[in-house]
Design an enzyme around this catalytic site. Structure first.
Site, mmCIF file in Angstrom:
data_model
loop_
_atom_site.group_PDB
_atom_site.id
_atom_site.type_symbol
_atom_site.label_atom_id
_atom_site.label_comp_id
_atom_site.label_asym_id
_atom_site.label_seq_id
_atom_site.Cartn_x
_atom_site.Cartn_y
_atom_site.Cartn_z
ATOM 1 N N GLU A 75 -12.515 -7.283 13.487
ATOM 2 C CA GLU A 75 -11.519 -7.502 12.361
ATOM 3 C C GLU A 75 -11.231 -8.652 12.231
ATOM 4 O OE1 GLU A 75 -10.952 -4.080 11.593
ATOM 5 O OE2 GLU A 75 -9.583 -4.266 10.150
ATOM 6 N N SER A 94 -15.772 4.917 10.246
ATOM 7 C CA SER A 94 -14.091 4.617 10.103
ATOM 8 C C SER A 94 -13.501 5.578 11.203
ATOM 9 C CB SER A 94 -13.527 5.129 8.741
ATOM 10 O OG SER A 94 -13.851 4.305 7.826
ATOM 11 N N ARG A 108 -17.685 -4.541 5.878
ATOM 12 C CA ARG A 108 -18.002 -3.188 5.891
ATOM 13 C C ARG A 108 -18.716 -2.492 4.718
ATOM 14 N NH1 ARG A 108 -15.414 1.053 8.504
ATOM 15 N NH2 ARG A 108 -13.420 -0.283 8.537
ATOM 16 N N ASP A 149 0.516 4.291 -2.317
ATOM 17 C CA ASP A 149 0.285 5.645 -1.645
ATOM 18 C C ASP A 149 1.427 6.682 -1.935
ATOM 19 O OD1 ASP A 149 -1.779 4.647 -0.443
ATOM 20 O OD2 ASP A 149 -0.688 4.633 1.762
ATOM 21 N N LYS A 198 -4.405 -1.624 16.504
ATOM 22 C CA LYS A 198 -5.535 -1.495 15.305
ATOM 23 C C LYS A 198 -5.013 -2.542 14.533
ATOM 24 C CE LYS A 198 -6.895 1.846 12.335
ATOM 25 N NZ LYS A 198 -6.929 0.858 10.880
ATOM 26 N N ASP A 210 0.857 -1.215 -0.204
ATOM 27 C CA ASP A 210 0.017 -0.051 0.090
ATOM 28 C C ASP A 210 0.933 1.155 0.080
ATOM 29 O OD1 ASP A 210 -1.812 -1.954 0.264
ATOM 30 O OD2 ASP A 210 -2.797 -0.833 2.100
HETATM 31 S S1 IVH Z 1 -12.578 0.794 16.891
HETATM 32 C C1 IVH Z 1 -15.615 4.125 14.430
HETATM 33 N N1 IVH Z 1 -10.845 -0.877 17.417
HETATM 34 O O1 IVH Z 1 -9.714 0.099 11.765
HETATM 35 C C2 IVH Z 1 -15.075 2.693 14.363
HETATM 36 N N2 IVH Z 1 -11.028 -0.523 15.296
HETATM 37 O O2 IVH Z 1 -9.683 2.752 10.330
HETATM 38 C C3 IVH Z 1 -14.265 2.282 15.625
HETATM 39 N N3 IVH Z 1 -9.861 -1.657 13.358
HETATM 40 O O3 IVH Z 1 -13.034 0.848 10.972
HETATM 41 C C4 IVH Z 1 -13.631 1.075 15.263
HETATM 42 N N4 IVH Z 1 -8.519 -2.472 14.902
HETATM 43 O O4 IVH Z 1 -12.384 -1.918 11.005
HETATM 44 C C5 IVH Z 1 -11.405 -0.225 16.354
HETATM 45 N N5 IVH Z 1 -9.134 -2.193 17.878
HETATM 46 C C6 IVH Z 1 -9.723 -1.780 16.962
HETATM 47 C C7 IVH Z 1 -9.628 -1.827 15.753
HETATM 48 C C8 IVH Z 1 -10.337 -1.157 14.919
HETATM 49 C C9 IVH Z 1 -8.917 -2.404 13.685
HETATM 50 C C10 IVH Z 1 -10.526 -1.184 12.300
HETATM 51 C C11 IVH Z 1 -12.091 -0.911 11.976
HETATM 52 C C12 IVH Z 1 -12.165 0.572 11.842
HETATM 53 C C13 IVH Z 1 -10.929 0.961 11.264
HETATM 54 C C14 IVH Z 1 -10.683 2.226 11.060
#
Ligand code: IVH
Length: 671
Positions: free
Chosen positions: A179, A82, A137, A37, A116, A33
């Site tokens: 995820e 997101s 999603r 980018d 993440k 990626d």
């Molecule tokens: S909280 C509003 N926690 O990253 C969404 N997301 O770039 C709140 N993701 O949409 C998500 N690990 O698909 C959350 N520990 C984590 C995560 C996580 C991966 C993903 C998820 C989110 C995206 C945002």
């Protein structure tokens, strides 16, 4: 590389379209990626400078993402949001300030952090505790029904665990978000198997996981060991889930994986520590993460802060700096090192990689350049991981315009015009054999004054060059003959800085012996060898007089190193240098070993330490009176075992009966 912006834009668009097709249609990307980018940001820059060249088919004009055919489309009950990305600790601090302003009435709030996970987002729907549906999603409003595929994932509970804490959650509809990832080891064995069968290799675990879930044949999915890592619960009616911390504990109670690393963070300091810890530890996880998620822990405040576009205000994704990017090789020049090695270096269009700006990268030698086919003017992929030296991975041949130039190694040293030679037949490195080559002397002086050696404040590369150019110094010893008046004359210095430099030099007239030996720049003599030599010979004179066998028998010094030391001392130029030091009353001193709780104990470290660098650990062991050894011997008392340790070291330690301790134990011993 083409200087005509129109042609460059065309070339970039063509390449990006190709990558996009591989990624989105074939699910088989050939590049990371970061490379995509890198090219995309160049295109955006060019289009911003030349808006008349923006066309409808430019990837910068694409909005939203499509839903593929083949799966039933399902509307999300609540939009899958997101996160806003932030790229530095300053960005995080600015976000905290914004949040505080946004929630002026909140008495106090804390944060919640998690890793993440780098996979694909998926929502699982449970009806009365039974798994009924899984939806990707998609565009956030509508996703694909991938129930059959997700059902094959072993970590997806088919029925939620019914315990005291979860029993109120289970009746009715419950949505769990998380995820889907592929573990690194499974990705590697999958690719190894594909390689064996002559199949194309997959680019990374995330794309492989995404591609796998979008397979229409769920039997194939079952063969790939995917994992679901949960991060959120959406109950039908708001239940007692006032904090994200509580949600995470409920996720574990319900039978989900993924909540292991979540942590409550009480303030911005705790957030910074969380970032530092995971920046170092990320590789130790079984799956890849591309950053950290930080959110306001209190869910009522989180909701009150609201959503902008598709991102909640009360959460951010801290992205680790990308380790790859693309840039242009503006030129290649040859740098002469201390030992005369002639190294081709690429001058790059400055580019940010892994948190710092890269402008130069070593290309090692001419055979390496030929093997990679790197040409002047090429667009290239740059790789840099953390503090590691940046590297040119490969040229992007499809972006060539025909004006690129092949690099030829010069026949002569660019500094002193001596013909470059190779030490041995078949060796890759060309060298300037002239020991008096000004480039070599300059590097020797820089090395001598550097932090790891004598550590003379204010004597970095630029000042060394200025002093040489003014004819004030030719070698390391000349430094000590410099006067305030001489230095003050130079453009680079004022009264105070000139005085500071002279003082810094005079303070280092009796450097520790091991630093002095290291500072001499003898080939193969690194910091540890210098320490071993100092501990054995106690003075420069006795090292100078020592016969080959005595030097070679020092722990960690072999025949090759001993020969190199002997050769150095028998060279007349070096003997003159040592005499000069003597005349200027520069004498290295051997300090008696520190006495302390570790006196007499010998340590070896193997593998990576997570909380301190090996150099710092070695220093602390020595400060407490211990001996730090570079390799395991029968006399070693302790083997400190870090992470990613090879089996052979441990076997040897077991053979010798060496005590093995972990990093935490070492910490206690040197605390
Ligand atoms: S909280 C509003 N926690 O990253 C969404 N997301 O770039 C709140 N993701 O949409 C998500 N690990 O698909 C959350 N520990 C984590 C995560 C996580 C991966 C993903 C998820 C989110 C995206 C945002």
């Amino acid at each position: 590389m083409n200087n005509d912006p129109k042609k460059r834009i065309q070339a970039l668009k063509k390449q990006l379209a190709e990558y996009s097709y591989e990624y989105h249609v074939l699910d088989a990307p050939t590049q990371s990626d970061a490379v995509y980018d890198g090219l995309m940001s160049e295109l955006k820059r060019l289009e911003a400078d030349h808006p008349e060249l923006i066309t409808a088919d430019s990837p910068t004009q694409r909005v939203g993402n499509e839903i593929s055919k083949g799966f039933k489309s399902v509307s999300h009950v609540s939009r899958m949001l997101s996160l806003n990305d932030v790229f530095s600790e300053e960005d995080v601090s600015a976000w905290i300030v914004r949040i505080q302003k946004l929630l002026p009435h909140a008495k106090s709030f804390s944060f919640y952090g998690d890793v993440k996970k780098d996979g694909l987002a998926c929502s699982l729907i449970y009806q009365d505790g039974v798994f009924t549906q899984a939806v990707t999603r998609g565009d956030g409003f509508k996703g694909e029904d991938v129930t059959d595929n997700v059902r094959t994932i072993a970590s997806v509970p088919l029925r939620l665990r019914h315990v005291e804490a979860t029993k109120v959650l289970i009746p009715g509809r419950l949505e769990i978000r998380g995820e889907i990832v592929m573990y690194k080891k499974d990705f590697e064995s999958l690719n190894a198997a594909r390689k064996k069968s002559g199949l194309d290799l997959y680019a990374n675990p995330r794309n492989t996981a995404a591609g796998t879930i979008r397979q229409l044949d769920s039997k194939l999915v079952a063969e790939r060991k995917l994992h679901f890592l949960a991060y959120d619960i959406l109950p039908e009616n708001a239940r007692d889930m006032s904090t994200h911390s509580h949600v995470y504990s409920l996720l574990s109670d319900l039978g989900f994986k993924g909540a292991e690393y979540g942590a409550q963070l009480k303030d911005s300091k705790a957030i910074q520590t969380f970032i530092h810890t995971w920046s170092k530890k990320r590789d130790s996880l079984p799956y890849e993460i591309d950053g950290l998620v930080i959110k306001v822990d209190q869910r009522d405040l989180y909701d009150a802060a609201g959503v902008v576009g598709k991102n909640p205000r009360a959460a951010v994704a801290y992205k680790f700096p990308a380790e790859q990017s693309t840039t242009i090789v503006k030129d290649i020049f040859v740098s002469i090192g201390r030992t005369g090695a002639a190294t081709p270096v690429a001058i790059l269009e400055p580019v940010r990689v892994a948190g710092s700006t890269v402008q130069m990268a070593t290309l090692h030698n001419d055979s390496e350049i030929a093997r990679k086919d790197i040409r002047i003017g090429d667009t290239v992929i740059i790789h840099k991981a953390g503090d590691i030296i940046p590297e040119v991975v490969a040229p992007m041949v499809s972006l060539r315009s025909g004006t690129e130039k092949v690099f030829h190694m010069p026949k002569q040293c660019p500094e002193c015009e001596t013909t470059l030679t190779k030490e041995k037949e078949g060796e890759a490195v060309w060298r300037c054999p002239n020991v008096r080559c000004p480039a070599r002397s300059q590097k020797h002086i820089e090395h001598f004054a550097s932090k790891g050696a004598i550590d003379i404040d204010g004597l970095g590369e630029k000042n060394v060059v200025a002093l040489i150019e003014a004819g004030l110094i030719k070698d390391q010893a000349d430094i000590y003959a410099l006067t305030y008046e001489q230095v003050r004359e130079l453009d680079r210095f004022a009264d105070v800085s000139a005085q500071k430099l002279i003082t810094a030099i005079q303070e280092k007239k009796n450097p520790p012996l091991e630093r002095f030996i290291f500072g001499l720049g003898i080939r193969h003599v690194g910091t540890q060898t210098a320490i071993d030599l100092a501990n054995t010979f106690h003075s420069l004179e006795s090292l100078q007089k020592a016969p080959l066998e005595d030097i070679a028998s020092v722990n960690g010094v072999g025949e090759v190193v001993a020969e190199s030391i002997l050769a150095w001392f028998s060279d007349t130029t070096n003997q003159e240098l040592l005499n000069k030091f003597k005349k200027l009353h520069v004498t290295a001193q051997h300090a008696k070993k520190a006495e302390g709780p570790l006196s007499g104990l010998k340590f070896v470290i193997t593998g990576t330490l997570t909380n301190m660098s090996r150099d710092i650990a070695a220093d602390q062991i020595r400060n407490k009176g211990g001996v730090f050894q570079s390799s395991l011997g029968k006399d070693t008392d302790y083997l400190v075992v870090g992470e990613n340790v090879g089996a052979s070291k441990l076997k040897k330690a077991a053979e010798y009966g060496t005590k093995q301790i972990d990093e935490a134990t070492l910490h206690k011993m040197i605390a």
